[in-house]
Design a protein around this motif. Structure first.
Motif, PDB file in Angstrom:
ATOM      1  N   GLY A   1     -19.271  -4.309  26.364  1.00 33.74           N
ATOM      2  CA  GLY A   1     -19.209  -3.107  25.556  1.00 33.74           C
ATOM      3  C   GLY A   1     -18.982  -1.913  26.444  1.00 33.74           C
ATOM      4  O   GLY A   1     -19.304  -1.940  27.621  1.00 33.74           O
ATOM      5  N   PRO A   2     -18.380  -0.862  25.914  1.00 38.67           N
ATOM      6  CA  PRO A   2     -18.099   0.308  26.725  1.00 38.67           C
ATOM      7  C   PRO A   2     -19.367   0.990  27.201  1.00 38.67           C
ATOM      8  O   PRO A   2     -20.427   0.858  26.620  1.00 38.67           O
TER       9      PRO A   2
ATOM     10  N   ARG B   1     -13.373   5.763  26.061  1.00 33.61           N
ATOM     11  CA  ARG B   1     -14.693   5.326  25.612  1.00 33.61           C
ATOM     12  C   ARG B   1     -14.709   5.117  24.094  1.00 33.61           C
ATOM     13  O   ARG B   1     -15.256   4.124  23.595  1.00 33.61           O
TER      14      ARG B   1
ATOM     15  N   ALA C   1     -25.362   2.110  27.229  1.00 35.45           N
ATOM     16  CA  ALA C   1     -24.557   1.615  26.114  1.00 35.45           C
ATOM     17  C   ALA C   1     -24.458   2.682  25.044  1.00 35.45           C
ATOM     18  O   ALA C   1     -25.362   3.503  24.885  1.00 35.45           O
ATOM     19  N   PRO C   2     -23.351   2.743  24.297  1.00 39.11           N
ATOM     20  CA  PRO C   2     -23.196   3.749  23.258  1.00 39.11           C
ATOM     21  C   PRO C   2     -24.246   3.597  22.173  1.00 39.11           C
ATOM     22  O   PRO C   2     -24.616   2.487  21.797  1.00 39.11           O
TER      23      PRO C   2
ATOM     24  N   THR D   1     -15.374   1.495  22.233  1.00 46.61           N
ATOM     25  CA  THR D   1     -16.451   1.375  21.249  1.00 46.61           C
ATOM     26  C   THR D   1     -15.917   0.789  19.946  1.00 46.61           C
ATOM     27  O   THR D   1     -16.543  -0.070  19.323  1.00 46.61           O
ATOM     28  N   HIS D   2     -14.750   1.248  19.529  1.00 47.27           N
ATOM     29  CA  HIS D   2     -14.127   0.728  18.312  1.00 47.27           C
ATOM     30  C   HIS D   2     -13.704  -0.727  18.500  1.00 47.27           C
ATOM     31  O   HIS D   2     -13.849  -1.553  17.582  1.00 47.27           O
TER      32      HIS D   2
ATOM     33  N   ILE E   1     -22.655   2.368  18.371  1.00 46.29           N
ATOM     34  CA  ILE E   1     -22.323   0.954  18.220  1.00 46.29           C
ATOM     35  C   ILE E   1     -22.763   0.250  19.491  1.00 46.29           C
ATOM     36  O   ILE E   1     -22.312   0.577  20.580  1.00 46.29           O
ATOM     37  N   ARG E   2     -23.626  -0.726  19.362  1.00 42.34           N
ATOM     38  CA  ARG E   2     -24.068  -1.486  20.525  1.00 42.34           C
ATOM     39  C   ARG E   2     -23.592  -2.931  20.341  1.00 42.34           C
ATOM     40  O   ARG E   2     -24.237  -3.731  19.672  1.00 42.34           O
TER      41      ARG E   2
ATOM     42  N   ASP F   1     -16.415  11.611  19.295  1.00 38.05           N
ATOM     43  CA  ASP F   1     -17.579  11.563  20.175  1.00 38.05           C
ATOM     44  C   ASP F   1     -18.510  12.707  19.782  1.00 38.05           C
ATOM     45  O   ASP F   1     -18.104  13.875  19.801  1.00 38.05           O
TER      46      ASP F   1
ATOM     47  N   VAL G   1     -21.191   4.615  28.333  1.00 39.43           N
ATOM     48  CA  VAL G   1     -21.145   6.057  28.114  1.00 39.43           C
ATOM     49  C   VAL G   1     -21.798   6.763  29.289  1.00 39.43           C
ATOM     50  O   VAL G   1     -22.846   6.353  29.781  1.00 39.43           O
TER      51      VAL G   1
ATOM     52  N   GLY H   1     -16.845  -2.934  18.551  1.00 40.57           N
ATOM     53  CA  GLY H   1     -17.616  -2.829  17.323  1.00 40.57           C
ATOM     54  C   GLY H   1     -16.841  -3.338  16.129  1.00 40.57           C
ATOM     55  O   GLY H   1     -16.809  -4.543  15.868  1.00 40.57           O
TER      56      GLY H   1
END
Length: 456
Positions: free
Chosen positions: A435-436, A373, A446-447, A377-378, A450-451, A260, A438, A381
């Motif tokens: 999606g996660p 988180r 959204a992160p 995201t991984h 990676i979206r 992060d 943040v 994505g």
């Protein structure tokens, strides 16, 4: 209850008389193909809206090759004790299919799936078939919980589930890809506590066997069976694929390292063989979170975390997400082993998975939040998942708070459920499907790295 899978091959249930018609459940045969295809093509408008999506048209999805692969797969899964897939026969005629899939004897869980020929539907035949399989699963396999995901639009299926004794527990967001899009599904379940005094079959007979006998379904003209060479080709492809899967443990997934940007002291990375001592120390200090209400003595818990167990776990997880244990990543804080983040129970068919994240109690919930988180995201994505869920015990407010912070939504409460720690009891179902999320100064977004896109 045994945790060792027992072969479910060659299981036949019945006959049971309903309306004067004999109902039998048996293993699928290659020779069933023309009857299966005829009914599925004829009843397309009733089945397809609730069946999994495919780029193939309906007729192409019901070719001989597909049926051979289905028969071989169901037999292999039955021998491994993971699936009990049967054909429904009414007076000796093919009338549908019913199965217990995703059988897990360690947790006593399975999932029920069924479709029935419309010519015998609405006369209790489907319910009787399901009841036969439910009684067998609970009494002979030792299941404690059977679930059924049902589309909210499938009112008839929900009505039948309720009549059988299933209870609606949750609405699972974008759970299943049907009709060309991922759609919500209701989670229905029965537990051992729901079994009627005379069993599900006895209860169903009491309810439905008061009507006059129904005439058996008539057989339409059917096309001949497909050529033997087609069976041989389909079987060759099936077994070649199984041989390739045997090599999975020898394949090592690419190393993963996730950081992060705002918390560079927290890292998610692939585990290393040299992590054993640090893994053991973290597990021992986190016993309260990993083994709640455990009757295992402290010395026995310590013995369970020896070098040999670590080696087995490490080698078994080498393939990554496709491994039986799933994808397991170490959580590092300032270089120290602080816990693990795990994605498991991968459903490649629907791109769903479950998640469990634990951290050493010496670290605050902020570390678990950051690690969760990063994992999500991984997942959404590079891994291309569409849905990730987790089970949280009702009294575990800290885990629920972490789930909410990363954008998960509470969908309902699952009864008699075994969570990732092995504790059986009620668990709240939390999930995220887009999606996660943040945290940024108390607000969610959204992160940026990676979206994930909405997958339809």
């Amino acid at each position: 209850m045994s945790t060792s899978p027992t072969s479910l091959a060659r299981i036949s249930l019945g006959p049971v008389s309903l309306h004067g018609n004999a109902v039998v459940l048996r293993q699928a045969r290659i020779a069933d193909y023309p009857h299966w295809r005829r009914i599925r093509l004829r009843d397309r408008r009733y089945i397809e809206p609730f069946w999994y999506s495919s780029t193939l048209d309906w007729a192409a999805r019901h070719c001989g090759t597909h049926w051979v692969r289905e028969c071989l797969t169901s037999r292999a899964e039955a021998r491994a004790g993971r699936r009990l897939a049967t054909v429904i026969e009414v007076d000796g005629r093919f009338a549908g299919q019913v199965e217990l899939g995703s059988i897990d004897t360690a947790t006593g869980a399975a999932e029920l799936g069924i479709w029935v020929d419309t010519e015998v539907a609405r006369h209790g035949i489907g319910g009787m078939a399901a009841a036969l399989l439910m009684d067998y699963g609970l009494e002979q396999i030792g299941l404690e919980r059977i679930t059924a995901p049902i589309s909210p639009e499938n009112i008839a299926a929900a009505h039948g589930a309720a009549e059988l004794g299933f209870r609606r527990e949750a609405l699972m967001g974008r759970y299943f890809d049907v009709g060309g899009a991922r759609r919500d599904h209701e989670l229905w379940a029965v537990t051992r506590a729901d079994v009627p005094p005379n069993g599900f079959v006895g209860s169903w007979l009491d309810r439905y066997d008061t009507r006059a006998p129904q005439p058996p379904a008539t057989e339409d003209a059917t096309e001949g069976s497909f050529p033997r060479i087609a069976v041989l080709v389909a079987a060759a492809r099936f077994y070649a694929g199984r041989v390739l899967h045997l090599l999975d443990p020898l394949r090592s997934a690419r190393p993963i390292r996730l950081v992060d940007p705002e918390r560079q002291d927290v890292v998610l990375r692939s585990r290393r063989l040299s992590d054993w001592r640090r893994w053991r120390a973290a597990r021992l200090s986190s016993r309260a979170a990993l083994a709640p209400d455990s009757l295992i003595a402290d010395d026995a818990w310590a013995r369970q975390h020896g070098r040999l167990r670590w080696l087995r776990q490490f080698l078994g997880a080498r393939p990554g997400l496709r491994a039986a244990s799933g994808l397991v990543l170490a959580i590092e804080v300032d270089g120290g082993y602080a816990g693990e983040a795990r994605l498991f129970d991968l459903d490649m068919f629907d791109r769903n998975a479950r998640m469990f994240v634990w951290t050493d109690p010496s670290h605050g919930d902020d570390v678990r939040t950051v690690a969760t988180r990063l994992l999500l995201t991984h997942a959404f994505g590079p891994l291309g998942l569409c849905r990730v869920s987790t089970a949280v015990e009702p009294g575990d407010g800290r885990s629920a708070d972490v789930a909410a912070r990363v954008g998960m939504t509470r969908e309902g409460r699952m009864r008699c459920y075994v969570g990732a720690t092995g504790h059986r009891g009620d668990h709240d179902l939390w999930a995220v499907t887009t999606g996660p999320v943040v945290e940024t100064d108390g607000e969610a977004s959204a992160p940026s790295a990676i979206r994930p896109t909405e997958r339809q």
